[in-house]
Design a protein around this motif. Structure first.
Motif, PDB file in Angstrom:
ATOM      1  N   CYS A  54       0.805  -1.263   0.048  1.00  0.00           N
ATOM      2  CA  CYS A  54       0.084   0.042  -0.013  1.00  0.00           C
ATOM      3  C   CYS A  54       0.896   1.269   0.122  1.00  0.00           C
ATOM      4  O   CYS A  54       1.899   1.462   0.643  1.00  0.00           O
ATOM      5  CB  CYS A  54      -0.784  -0.034   1.282  1.00  0.00           C
ATOM      6  SG  CYS A  54      -1.879   1.398   1.467  1.00  0.00           S
ATOM      7  N   GLN A  55       0.315   2.143  -0.829  1.00  0.00           N
ATOM      8  CA  GLN A  55       1.271   3.494  -0.934  1.00  0.00           C
ATOM      9  C   GLN A  55       0.918   4.221   0.323  1.00  0.00           C
ATOM     10  O   GLN A  55       1.578   5.137   0.848  1.00  0.00           O
ATOM     11  CB  GLN A  55       0.644   4.453  -2.036  1.00  0.00           C
ATOM     12  CG  GLN A  55       1.107   3.794  -3.342  1.00  0.00           C
ATOM     13  CD  GLN A  55       0.383   4.083  -4.508  1.00  0.00           C
ATOM     14  OE1 GLN A  55      -0.560   3.205  -4.846  1.00  0.00           O
ATOM     15  NE2 GLN A  55       0.510   5.204  -5.144  1.00  0.00           N
ATOM     16  N   ASN A  56       0.100   3.919   1.180  1.00  0.00           N
ATOM     17  CA  ASN A  56      -0.341   4.737   2.341  1.00  0.00           C
ATOM     18  C   ASN A  56      -0.012   4.010   3.701  1.00  0.00           C
ATOM     19  O   ASN A  56      -0.309   4.220   4.592  1.00  0.00           O
ATOM     20  CB  ASN A  56      -1.785   5.010   2.219  1.00  0.00           C
ATOM     21  CG  ASN A  56      -2.212   5.997   1.626  1.00  0.00           C
ATOM     22  OD1 ASN A  56      -1.624   7.197   1.774  1.00  0.00           O
ATOM     23  ND2 ASN A  56      -3.282   5.954   0.553  1.00  0.00           N
ATOM     24  N   CYS A  66      -5.108   0.866   2.415  1.00  0.00           N
ATOM     25  CA  CYS A  66      -6.226   1.926   2.354  1.00  0.00           C
ATOM     26  C   CYS A  66      -7.337   1.338   1.281  1.00  0.00           C
ATOM     27  O   CYS A  66      -8.413   1.951   1.619  1.00  0.00           O
ATOM     28  CB  CYS A  66      -5.436   3.112   2.071  1.00  0.00           C
ATOM     29  SG  CYS A  66      -4.987   2.892   0.226  1.00  0.00           S
ATOM     30  N   MET A  67      -6.973   0.637   0.566  1.00  0.00           N
ATOM     31  CA  MET A  67      -8.006   0.044  -0.512  1.00  0.00           C
ATOM     32  C   MET A  67      -8.149   1.173  -1.593  1.00  0.00           C
ATOM     33  O   MET A  67      -9.346   0.717  -2.504  1.00  0.00           O
ATOM     34  CB  MET A  67      -9.097  -0.584   0.185  1.00  0.00           C
ATOM     35  CG  MET A  67      -8.737  -1.826   0.985  1.00  0.00           C
ATOM     36  SD  MET A  67      -7.867  -3.060   0.277  1.00  0.00           S
ATOM     37  CE  MET A  67      -9.115  -3.804  -0.794  1.00  0.00           C
ATOM     38  N   CYS A  69      -5.747   3.431  -2.979  1.00  0.00           N
ATOM     39  CA  CYS A  69      -4.436   3.635  -3.954  1.00  0.00           C
ATOM     40  C   CYS A  69      -4.296   2.731  -5.049  1.00  0.00           C
ATOM     41  O   CYS A  69      -5.009   1.516  -4.938  1.00  0.00           O
ATOM     42  CB  CYS A  69      -2.989   3.637  -2.760  1.00  0.00           C
ATOM     43  SG  CYS A  69      -2.479   2.085  -2.395  1.00  0.00           S
ATOM     44  N   CYS A  72      -2.944  -0.936  -3.838  1.00  0.00           N
ATOM     45  CA  CYS A  72      -3.867  -1.697  -3.292  1.00  0.00           C
ATOM     46  C   CYS A  72      -4.852  -2.243  -4.226  1.00  0.00           C
ATOM     47  O   CYS A  72      -5.193  -3.749  -4.213  1.00  0.00           O
ATOM     48  CB  CYS A  72      -4.714  -0.981  -2.220  1.00  0.00           C
ATOM     49  SG  CYS A  72      -4.109  -0.770  -0.473  1.00  0.00           S
TER      50      CYS A  72
HETATM   51 ZN   LIG Z   1      -3.443   1.493  -0.253  1.00  0.00          ZN
END
Ligand SMILES: [Zn+2]
Length: 350
Positions: A54-56, A66-67, A69, A72
């Motif tokens: 995940c980027q977050n 985060c679902m 980005c 994800c």
């Molecule tokens: Zn993410």
């Protein structure tokens, strides 16, 4: 506090544990995720991968994964270059050394988009001993950015050397009311069945043996009646209940049922639904049927079996389903089940 795995509906305690491990950077480099078919192993593994990609990942204000980005999304869609899935090839019964060789070649190449690389080995219990031995080398000293997730229906077939290097996480069985919740929220067909035939809906919940995967298969089988093997095999056993034939015939039918846990669980669940049909049709001739398609024929056949006997067969089947779920040995289980049914049908004390 940050929320981990917000979309995981089941296996919550596992999700919380892994969330903590990710936050504290104490993840192991490999896990075995063990549980019955349909208990959420794949979903869970994919979510773990998404959390690591995940980027977050370091943005504490967002849930993890985060679902939203791109990474994800790619992880869940199956297009992430850093999430590698190893599956059994269609025409083969096992995962052989060649698949593992691929991992060992790919292993040391750095990740593409993120800091991590995740290998998910689906049906890891089908790896041949040779494949497992070859895999051990990778398991012993993987690069720091690699995580292995081995999905397995049963730990029986995994070598101790593999198990000792990868902690096992067990997916949970659901209670019938939890399965009902899930089905009613996600599937129109379930709502329809519950309204038109509450008893059939309850039978699906009981026969599912604690997994959503089974419940979905059964839900679908109450609608379409394709000639697939689980149905044929269940049909054969149910016919033995009407006319048991010789003792050896009877036992052969039981013992020649599929030897694969997943398929056997489906056959047993269908037998349970068939017995449920027998019980309801004895009360109401126009009751909705779950398994049988020919009502007239069924009414005719059920004359040969009393309600008390059908009830006891139904109990025996429910017990076999739960024994299978507890990973009992398949042959012993079927032998006990056949024995118990035979005694019920011949009127001897079980
Ligand atoms: Zn993410």
């Amino acid at each position: 506090m940050r929320e981990y795995f917000p979309t995981i509906y089941r296996n919550r305690s596992l999700a919380d544990k892994l969330g903590k491990d990710i936050a504290q950077n104490t993840l192991s480099h490999a896990y075995i995720i063990e549980g019955p078919p349909g208990s959420g192993k794949k979903t869970f593994a994919t979510q773990i991968a998404a959390a690591l990609l995940c980027q977050n990942r370091y943005n504490e204000k967002r849930p993890l994964p985060c679902m939203v980005c791109e990474r994800c999304r790619k992880a869940t869609e199956g297009t992430s270059p850093d999430l590698i899935r190893i599956r059994r090839e269609d025409n083969r019964a096992t995962i052989g050394v060649d698949a593992i060789r691929y991992i060992r070649q790919d292993l040391y190449l750095s990740s593409n988009e993120s800091d991590n690389k995740i290998y998910i080995i689906e049906e890891a219990h089908l790896m041949t001993p040779q494949a497992q031995n070859a895999f051990l080398k990778a398991l012993e000293e993987p690069p720091f950015f690699v995580l292995f997730l081995l999905l397995s229906e049963s730990g029986e077939n995994l070598l101790d050397t593999v198990k000792s290097r990868a902690p096992t996480l067990y997916t949970e069985r659901l209670r019938p009311d939890e399965i009902a919740d899930y089905l009613l929220t996600h599937h129109k067909q379930a709502k329809k069945l519950k309204t038109t035939s509450p008893a059939a809906f309850d039978a699906v919940l009981t026969a599912a043996g604690g997994t959503i995967g089974n419940a979905l298969n059964l839900l679908l089988s109450t609608r379409s009646k394709p000639a697939f093997t689980a149905r044929t095999q269940a049909d054969e056993i149910l016919n033995k209940f009407f006319s048991r034939g010789s003792r050896s015939d009877f036992f052969v039918s039981f013992l020649s049922i599929v030897q694969k846990r997943k398929e056997l669980s489906e056959v047993l669940s269908l037998i349970y639904l068939g017995l449920r049909d027998i019980l309801v049709i004895k009360k109401f001739e126009d009751a909705e049927l779950c398994f049988f398609t020919d009502r007239e024929l069924l009414i005719e056949k059920t004359i040969q079996i009393t309600t008390a006997v059908a009830l006891r067969l139904s109990d025996a089947t429910a017990d076999a389903i739960s024994a299978l779920a507890k990973s009992a040995n398949i042959n012993t289980l079927m032998l006990n089940y056949a024995n118990r049914c035979y005694k019920i049908l011949t009127g001897r004390k079980a």
